[in-house]
Design a protein around this motif. Structure first.
Motif, PDB file in Angstrom:
ATOM      1  N   CYS A 232      33.814  29.492  52.241  1.00  0.00           N
ATOM      2  CA  CYS A 232      33.021  30.523  52.941  1.00  0.00           C
ATOM      3  C   CYS A 232      33.605  31.928  52.791  1.00  0.00           C
ATOM      4  O   CYS A 232      32.900  32.893  52.478  1.00  0.00           O
ATOM      5  CB  CYS A 232      32.917  30.186  54.424  1.00  0.00           C
ATOM      6  N   VAL A 233      34.919  32.045  53.051  1.00  0.00           N
ATOM      7  CA  VAL A 233      35.547  33.372  53.062  1.00  0.00           C
ATOM      8  C   VAL A 233      35.521  34.023  51.677  1.00  0.00           C
ATOM      9  O   VAL A 233      35.393  35.247  51.565  1.00  0.00           O
ATOM     10  CB  VAL A 233      37.000  33.279  53.570  1.00  0.00           C
ATOM     11  N   ASN A 234      35.618  33.185  50.630  1.00  0.00           N
ATOM     12  CA  ASN A 234      35.634  33.756  49.274  1.00  0.00           C
ATOM     13  C   ASN A 234      34.376  34.582  48.984  1.00  0.00           C
ATOM     14  O   ASN A 234      34.419  35.546  48.220  1.00  0.00           O
ATOM     15  CB  ASN A 234      35.777  32.654  48.218  1.00  0.00           C
ATOM     16  N   CYS A 235      33.257  34.188  49.581  1.00  0.00           N
ATOM     17  CA  CYS A 235      32.021  34.949  49.362  1.00  0.00           C
ATOM     18  C   CYS A 235      31.662  35.828  50.563  1.00  0.00           C
ATOM     19  O   CYS A 235      31.187  36.949  50.395  1.00  0.00           O
ATOM     20  CB  CYS A 235      30.851  33.996  49.088  1.00  0.00           C
TER      21      CYS A 235
ATOM     22  N   GLY B 267      34.543  39.810  49.358  1.00  0.00           N
ATOM     23  CA  GLY B 267      34.212  38.550  48.692  1.00  0.00           C
ATOM     24  C   GLY B 267      33.785  38.733  47.247  1.00  0.00           C
ATOM     25  O   GLY B 267      33.521  39.847  46.795  1.00  0.00           O
ATOM     26  N   VAL B 268      33.684  37.619  46.519  1.00  0.00           N
ATOM     27  CA  VAL B 268      33.380  37.697  45.079  1.00  0.00           C
ATOM     28  C   VAL B 268      31.918  38.059  44.810  1.00  0.00           C
ATOM     29  O   VAL B 268      31.591  38.526  43.720  1.00  0.00           O
ATOM     30  CB  VAL B 268      33.729  36.373  44.356  1.00  0.00           C
ATOM     31  N   LEU B 269      31.044  37.828  45.777  1.00  0.00           N
ATOM     32  CA  LEU B 269      29.636  38.173  45.549  1.00  0.00           C
ATOM     33  C   LEU B 269      29.355  39.590  46.039  1.00  0.00           C
ATOM     34  O   LEU B 269      29.645  39.920  47.188  1.00  0.00           O
ATOM     35  CB  LEU B 269      28.718  37.196  46.294  1.00  0.00           C
ATOM     36  N   ASN B 270      28.776  40.389  45.160  1.00  0.00           N
ATOM     37  CA  ASN B 270      28.371  41.737  45.541  1.00  0.00           C
ATOM     38  C   ASN B 270      26.930  41.662  46.068  1.00  0.00           C
ATOM     39  O   ASN B 270      25.972  41.738  45.299  1.00  0.00           O
ATOM     40  CB  ASN B 270      28.469  42.678  44.328  1.00  0.00           C
ATOM     41  N   PHE B 271      26.829  41.455  47.376  1.00  0.00           N
ATOM     42  CA  PHE B 271      25.506  41.206  47.964  1.00  0.00           C
ATOM     43  C   PHE B 271      24.540  42.379  47.735  1.00  0.00           C
ATOM     44  O   PHE B 271      23.342  42.166  47.564  1.00  0.00           O
ATOM     45  CB  PHE B 271      25.652  40.902  49.460  1.00  0.00           C
ATOM     46  N   ARG B 272      25.061  43.596  47.732  1.00  0.00           N
ATOM     47  CA  ARG B 272      24.179  44.757  47.523  1.00  0.00           C
ATOM     48  C   ARG B 272      23.529  44.672  46.142  1.00  0.00           C
ATOM     49  O   ARG B 272      22.313  44.805  45.996  1.00  0.00           O
ATOM     50  CB  ARG B 272      24.971  46.065  47.649  1.00  0.00           C
TER      51      ARG B 272
ATOM     52  N   PRO C 139      34.205  35.308  36.653  1.00  0.00           N
ATOM     53  CA  PRO C 139      32.821  35.540  36.217  1.00  0.00           C
ATOM     54  C   PRO C 139      32.146  36.678  36.964  1.00  0.00           C
ATOM     55  O   PRO C 139      32.681  37.175  37.952  1.00  0.00           O
ATOM     56  CB  PRO C 139      32.136  34.205  36.559  1.00  0.00           C
ATOM     57  N   VAL C 140      30.976  37.060  36.475  1.00  0.00           N
ATOM     58  CA  VAL C 140      30.090  37.928  37.256  1.00  0.00           C
ATOM     59  C   VAL C 140      28.958  37.039  37.761  1.00  0.00           C
ATOM     60  O   VAL C 140      28.707  35.968  37.205  1.00  0.00           O
ATOM     61  CB  VAL C 140      29.506  39.083  36.417  1.00  0.00           C
ATOM     62  N   TYR C 141      28.297  37.489  38.815  1.00  0.00           N
ATOM     63  CA  TYR C 141      27.271  36.650  39.443  1.00  0.00           C
ATOM     64  C   TYR C 141      25.924  37.361  39.375  1.00  0.00           C
ATOM     65  O   TYR C 141      25.845  38.576  39.586  1.00  0.00           O
ATOM     66  CB  TYR C 141      27.658  36.353  40.889  1.00  0.00           C
ATOM     67  N   ALA C 142      24.889  36.581  39.056  1.00  0.00           N
ATOM     68  CA  ALA C 142      23.547  37.179  38.960  1.00  0.00           C
ATOM     69  C   ALA C 142      22.495  36.121  39.280  1.00  0.00           C
ATOM     70  O   ALA C 142      22.732  34.919  39.117  1.00  0.00           O
ATOM     71  CB  ALA C 142      23.329  37.724  37.552  1.00  0.00           C
ATOM     72  N   TRP C 143      21.343  36.607  39.727  1.00  0.00           N
ATOM     73  CA  TRP C 143      20.209  35.702  39.913  1.00  0.00           C
ATOM     74  C   TRP C 143      19.707  35.269  38.542  1.00  0.00           C
ATOM     75  O   TRP C 143      19.623  36.089  37.620  1.00  0.00           O
ATOM     76  CB  TRP C 143      19.072  36.411  40.668  1.00  0.00           C
ATOM     77  N   TYR C 144      19.349  33.993  38.431  1.00  0.00           N
ATOM     78  CA  TYR C 144      18.919  33.478  37.119  1.00  0.00           C
ATOM     79  C   TYR C 144      17.816  32.450  37.337  1.00  0.00           C
ATOM     80  O   TYR C 144      17.993  31.489  38.091  1.00  0.00           O
ATOM     81  CB  TYR C 144      20.126  32.838  36.423  1.00  0.00           C
TER      82      TYR C 144
END
Lengths: 459, 108
Positions: A416-419, A424-429, A308-313
């Motif tokens: 923890c490490v996955n993100c 990690g899978v989350l693109n914090f920027r 998946p892609v991750y986004a604020w919702y």
């Protein structure tokens, strides 16, 4: 006599409630004696239910929608009338009908509303006694439904009718809907098995299914109003919502650090690390199959084959001609980070308005001519000069974010490490964090000691 | 002596590689699209069924052995019936074409 029957039924219901076997539905003897006569038989014990059902999304394929932008709050939206690029048609323009003959001289009866639980004479959103009598209660409630009966056919008047299994045998197997009752329609939505969401609800792919749960254990309906989540692309709803926390609470983990994440990270983000189903479709170019019928070109993926892609919702939806997806931000105080299945669909847009056009699948299914489908739909919708609309239509892509709400895992959930790992899978920027915050969030200091401790416990 | 040991070591390595490759080798998966011409299933408790598919390209018929619960259930309640077009992957095991993937091509 009628009173005696009512009392008998009430007694049977009491027996049932006091611990009779769950599989035994009250009234069995009555059904065996009288045979099954459609909803009239069900109404003997469930009076008013058929009429009530006509007001639900399963019958209307639409509802008022209050969390999607650019919609009229007075109008009902759903599969009945929506235009988007997973299903470029809808119940109105792609009504169940006999499509023109293909190059092999074959025709078939098909359309979006083949999954509607009526008989097509009483169709999507119909009301009144005839509609109440047309409800196919058993397609959802029988575990012994003969699906050979649920096929469209032409009656003596030439009308296209959807068949139903109204046998006593099917009625005697009545009960709470099982997985297959739901999956008959929900598995094949969007043009084939697992195309739309890659929703494989089985023990191999979903932790809830592995526990023996069925769909309605979570989607537990009241008065046939089925609770749903906030999928940005699933607009119609019965006004009842559900969430993981309804069962799991706000502190679902033994680990306090994990529980701290719940405020900003949706459960699905860690517990649904994969998604599936079609990645993209092109409704402007149809491909001919071996049976000589044509289908929109589709790039398919199986359950759990994509990420998946991750986004604020914040559970409200951005709705534009080329984009349907989540609204939200890190700072609005309402949003959480959710996973989404990204899908892209190509279809025709109106040259004048820039709006997405819908398509009647009958012409392209027979000939591969997609613009003929646009013209037919434009005619059905009463648009001015349908031929010109189709001729001038402009191909374009639409991006859709589907909720990723099934394929739940416990054992393979993100840790923890996955993100927090540097890759990690989350693109914090992209999620709105500053460089300094990203540096802190991806430093092992944040998880090292805890994971080492967990590692010791595991081994 | 040293040379003999080196030759023996090299031979052992080759043997290990051969064994490893042999150990992980899988039967070839064959893909086909075909129309069901016949379904043989023995009653509601059946744990295996045979579906005969007519390959849409070659028109040859292929007997497919189906063992997965979901597809068996679809045979039993006739969600999958003769005449349906199927996308199938199978492997040849003990002379039988055993299905790994058996789905209708059609959707809504």
């Amino acid at each position: 006599m009628k009173r005696a029957k009512t009392i008998g039924t009430a007694l049977a219901a009491l027996l049932y409630a006091s611990g009779a076997p769950a599989a035994e539905h009250p009234g069995r003897a009555q059904i065996e004696k009288d045979g099954y006569k459609g909803p009239a038989t069900c109404e003997e014990c469930h009076p008013g239910t058929a009429k009530q059902f006509l007001g639900t999304v399963h019958w209307k394929h639409a509802s008022k929608v209050d969390n999607v932008e650019h919609l009229d709050p007075k109008v009902e939206y759903g599969m009945k009338n929506r235009i988007y690029t997973m299903c470029n048609g809808n119940d109105v323009v792609n009504n169940l009908k006999e499509i023109p003959k293909n190059s092999a001289g074959h025709s078939k009866l098909t359309g979006c509303n083949t999954c509607h639980p009526g008989n097509h004479i009483s169709d999507v959103g119909s009301t009144g006694p005839a509609a109440e009598a047309a409800v196919d209660c058993l397609v959802c409630h029988s575990s012994d439904y003969d699906f050979r009966q649920r096929k469209p056919y032409k009656d003596a008047q030439g009308r296209v009718v959807m068949g139903q299994d109204r046998s006593t045998k099917a009625a005697l197997a009545v009960g709470k809907p099982g997985v297959k009752n739901c999956m008959v329609c929900h598995e094949s939505a969007g043009g084939g098995v697992l195309i739309k969401r890659g929703l494989a609800f089985n023990k191999e792919n979903d932790a809830h299914a592995a526990k023996g749960m069925v769909c309605v254990d979570c989607h537990k309906s009241k008065d046939h109003h089925v609770p749903t989540g906030f999928d940005p692309n699933n607009w119609a709803n019965d006004g009842v919502r559900l969430a993981c926390s309804d069962c799991h609470g706000d502190k679902p983990h033994k680990n306090a650090d994990y529980n701290r994440h719940v405020a900003k990270i949706a459960c699905q983000t860690c517990h649904i690390p994969h998604t599936g189903g079609a990645v993209a479709k092109d409704f402007t170019v149809w491909e001919q199959g071996e049976d000589k019928f044509w289908e929109p070109t589709t790039l398919k993926r199986d359950a759990n084959e994509t990420v998946p892609v991750y986004a604020w919702y914040n559970k409200t939806v951005r709705n534009e001609p080329h984009f349907i997806g989540p609204k939200g931000s890190r700072k609005d105080g309402k949003s959480k980070i959710y996973p989404f299945k990204i899908y892209m669909g190509k279809a025709f847009y109106d040259k004048e308005t820039g709006k997405l056009l819908s398509m009647d699948f009958a012409p392209p299914m027979a000939t591969g001519n997609a613009r003929a489908g646009v013209e037919s739909a434009a005619r059905t919708l009463g648009m001015k000069d349908p031929a010109a609309v189709a001729k001038n239509a402009v191909p374009g892509w639409q991006t859709i974010y589907f909720a990723s709400s099934h394929l739940v895992t416990k054992g393979k959930a993100l840790n923890c490490v996955n993100c927090h790992g540097v890759n990690g899978v989350l693109n914090f920027r992209e999620l709105g964090y500053s460089e300094a915050e990203v540096k802190k969030l991806t430093n092992p200091e944040i998880y090292f000691k805890q994971l080492v401790e967990m590692q010791k416990q595991e081994w | 002596m040293k040379r003999a040991a080196a030759v023996l070591l090299a031979a052992a390595r080759v043997l290990l590689v051969v064994l490893a490759i042999g150990g992980v080798a899988r039967a070839e998966e064959i893909k086909m699209v075909g129309v069901i011409t016949k379904i043989d299933i023995s009653g509601p408790d059946a744990k295996v069924a045979t579906a005969t598919l007519k390959d849409t390209k070659s028109e040859k018929t292929v007997d497919i052995t189906v063992k997965d619960d979901l597809t068996l259930d679809k045979f039993k309640d006739h969600r999958i019936v003769e005449g349906d077009e199927i996308r199938c992957k199978y492997e040849v095991k003990d002379g039988k074409n055993v299905s790994n993937y058996f789905r209708k091509t059609a959707g809504c």
